[in-house]
Design an enzyme around this catalytic site. Structure first.
Site, mmCIF file in Angstrom:
data_model
loop_
_atom_site.group_PDB
_atom_site.id
_atom_site.type_symbol
_atom_site.label_atom_id
_atom_site.label_comp_id
_atom_site.label_asym_id
_atom_site.label_seq_id
_atom_site.Cartn_x
_atom_site.Cartn_y
_atom_site.Cartn_z
ATOM 1 N N GLU A 172 -0.006 3.261 7.272
ATOM 2 C CA GLU A 172 1.255 2.704 7.757
ATOM 3 C C GLU A 172 2.111 3.772 8.421
ATOM 4 O OE1 GLU A 172 -0.508 -0.191 5.177
ATOM 5 O OE2 GLU A 172 -0.109 1.949 4.857
ATOM 6 N N HIS A 217 3.312 -5.884 -4.145
ATOM 7 C CA HIS A 217 3.102 -6.712 -2.958
ATOM 8 C C HIS A 217 4.081 -7.892 -2.884
ATOM 9 C CE1 HIS A 217 -0.751 -4.698 -3.679
ATOM 10 N NE2 HIS A 217 -1.104 -4.941 -2.433
#
Length: 337
Positions: A69, A138
Site C-alpha cells: 500500500e 478489516h
C-alpha cells in the site's frame, strides 16, 4: 447535484454499480485517468467494484499493483504530480495505515509546501466499516483520521446516486480526495441518473425533514437513521435526518440551520466515539448561534472503545444500530414519549 439541463434517464443501480459506472465514464472521457490497486484488474476488485473494466480499458489504464500500500499510494502521488489523474483503491480502508506517509505527509502537503505551483489530483477509494465479519483489522471506520488533515478532502456517500456523483466530483478536484465506501452499502440499490453529473463536495443533504430532533449521520448510519426516524414518527417524534456526505469540508451551515429549528442534535457514526466525527459536529453547534437554541444536551452515538469484534453479536453491539438511535431520541426528548 450538477446534472445536465435536459431530462436525464434514471435507473436502479447498486452502490457498487454506480461507482463502476463513474469509473467507466472517467476512463472514457479523460485519457489521464488511470485506476490502480491490488487485484482491481482480472479479479475485479476485493468487492468486485471494478468488475470488467480491465477488459474494457486494458491493463495500461486499469493497473494491478503489488501488495504494498505504501508503494502503490506513492506511485499514485507521483502519477498525479506528473499530470495523470489516478484513482487508487485500497482493498480495505484499514490498509491505508500502511500508506499514511504518502497520503498525509506527501499528497496532503505538497501543494502547500511548493507554494501552489503543483497540484495532486488523485482519489483514494477506501472500503470501510463493520458488518461483514472481517474482524478487527478489516472493519474499522478511520475517516476521522484523514478529516483531521489540512489538504485532504473526505467524502462518505450513503446512496448509489451520491456515490457516483461524489466520485466524479472528487476526480474533478485538483487535489487529493478520499472516498470512504461502507462495505454494507455495496449491494444497496437506488435511483442513479445516467450520464455524467457531480454532487458538490462540501454540501450535506437533508434527506428527511423534521421539527423535533436533528439526526446527523453518514454512510451506513443514514439508512439506519431514516429507519429510526420512521419508527419515532409512530411516537409523535418528528426527526430530521441530515446526510453529511462530506466530512471535510463539513457543511456547517446546514447543521446549524437544522439545529436552530429542531433544538436538539444526535450525531450517529460508526467510528470510535472518542475524537470521532461526532465531536466535530458537536463543536460546530456549540460554537455557533445554534447553541442558544438547544433544548437538551448534544448526543453522540459512536462506536465502542474497542477493536471491532469478530463474533457477529459483539460486532453489532460495537456500533450504533437502529434501536440505539431510537432510544437516544426518546431519552433526549424525554416526556414526549
Amino acid at each position: 447535484m450538477n446534472a445536465p439541463a435536459a431530462t436525464v434517464e434514471t435507473r436502479e443501480l447498486s452502490f457498487a454499480e454506480a461507482i463502476r459506472e463513474a469509473l467507466a465514464l472517467a476512463l472514457e472521457h479523460d485519457e489521464r485517468v488511470i485506476l490502480m490497486g491490488e487485484d482491481i484488474g482480472v479479479y475485479g476488485g476485493a468487492f468486485q467494484v471494478t468488475g470488467d473494466l480491465i477488459h474494457r480499458f486494458g491493463p495500461e489504464r486499469v493497473r494491478d499493483t503489488p501488495i504494498s500500500e505504501l508503494g502503490g499510494a506513492g506511485v499514485a502521488v507521483g502519477a498525479a504530480l506528473t499530470g495523470l489523474r489516478p484513482i487508487y483503491e485500497f482493498q480495505f480502508s484499514d490498509f491505508s495505515a500502511l500508506a499514511m506517509e504518502q497520503i498525509v505527509n506527501q499528497a496532503a502537503k505538497l501543494r502547500y509546501m511548493l507554494g501552489g505551483s503543483v497540484s495532486v489530483p488523485l482519489v483514494f477509494r477506501l472500503p470501510s466499516g463493520s458488518g461483514t465479519g472481517a474482524a478487527a483489522q478489516h472493519s474499522q471506520s478511520l475517516e476521522a483520521w484523514f478529516a483531521h488533515v489540512p489538504g485532504l478532502k473526505v467524502v462518505e456517500p450513503s446512496t448509489p446516486e451520491d456515490a457516483k456523483g461524489l466520485l466524479l466530483a472528487a476526480l474533478d478536484d485538483p487535489n487529493p480526495v478520499l472516498m470512504f465506501e461502507h462495505k454494507l452499502l455495496y449491494k444497496a440499490k437506488g435511483p442513479v441518473p445516467a450520464g455524467r453529473y457531480t454532487v458538490p463536495i462540501g454540501e450535506a443533504r437533508v434527506c428527511r425533514g423534521g421539527t423535533d430532533v436533528t439526526i446527523a449521520a453518514a454512510a451506513i448510519m443514514v439508512p439506519r437513521a431514516l429507519e429510526a426516524a420512521a419508527a419515532l414518527a409512530d411516537d409523535g417524534i418528528d426527526a430530521e435526518v441530515i446526510d453529511l456526505r462530506t466530512l471535510r469540508p463539513l457543511d456547517r451551515d446546514t447543521l446549524v440551520e437544522s439545529v436552530k429549528k429542531t433544538m436538539r442534535l444526535i450525531c450517529v457514526y460508526e467510528g470510535v466515539k472518542t475524537l470521532g466525527i461526532g465531536a466535530e459536529v458537536s463543536a460546530t453547534i456549540a460554537e455557533s448561534e445554534a447553541f442558544d437554541f438547544l433544548d437538551g444536551p448534544i448526543v453522540r452515538l459512536g462506536g465502542a472503545e474497542s477493536p471491532v469484534p469478530y463474533n457477529p453479536e459483539l460486532e453489532r453491539a460495537a456500533v450504533p444500530q437502529v434501536p440505539d438511535i431510537i432510544a437516544a431520541a426518546r431519552d433526549l426528548i424525554g416526556g414526549r414519549t
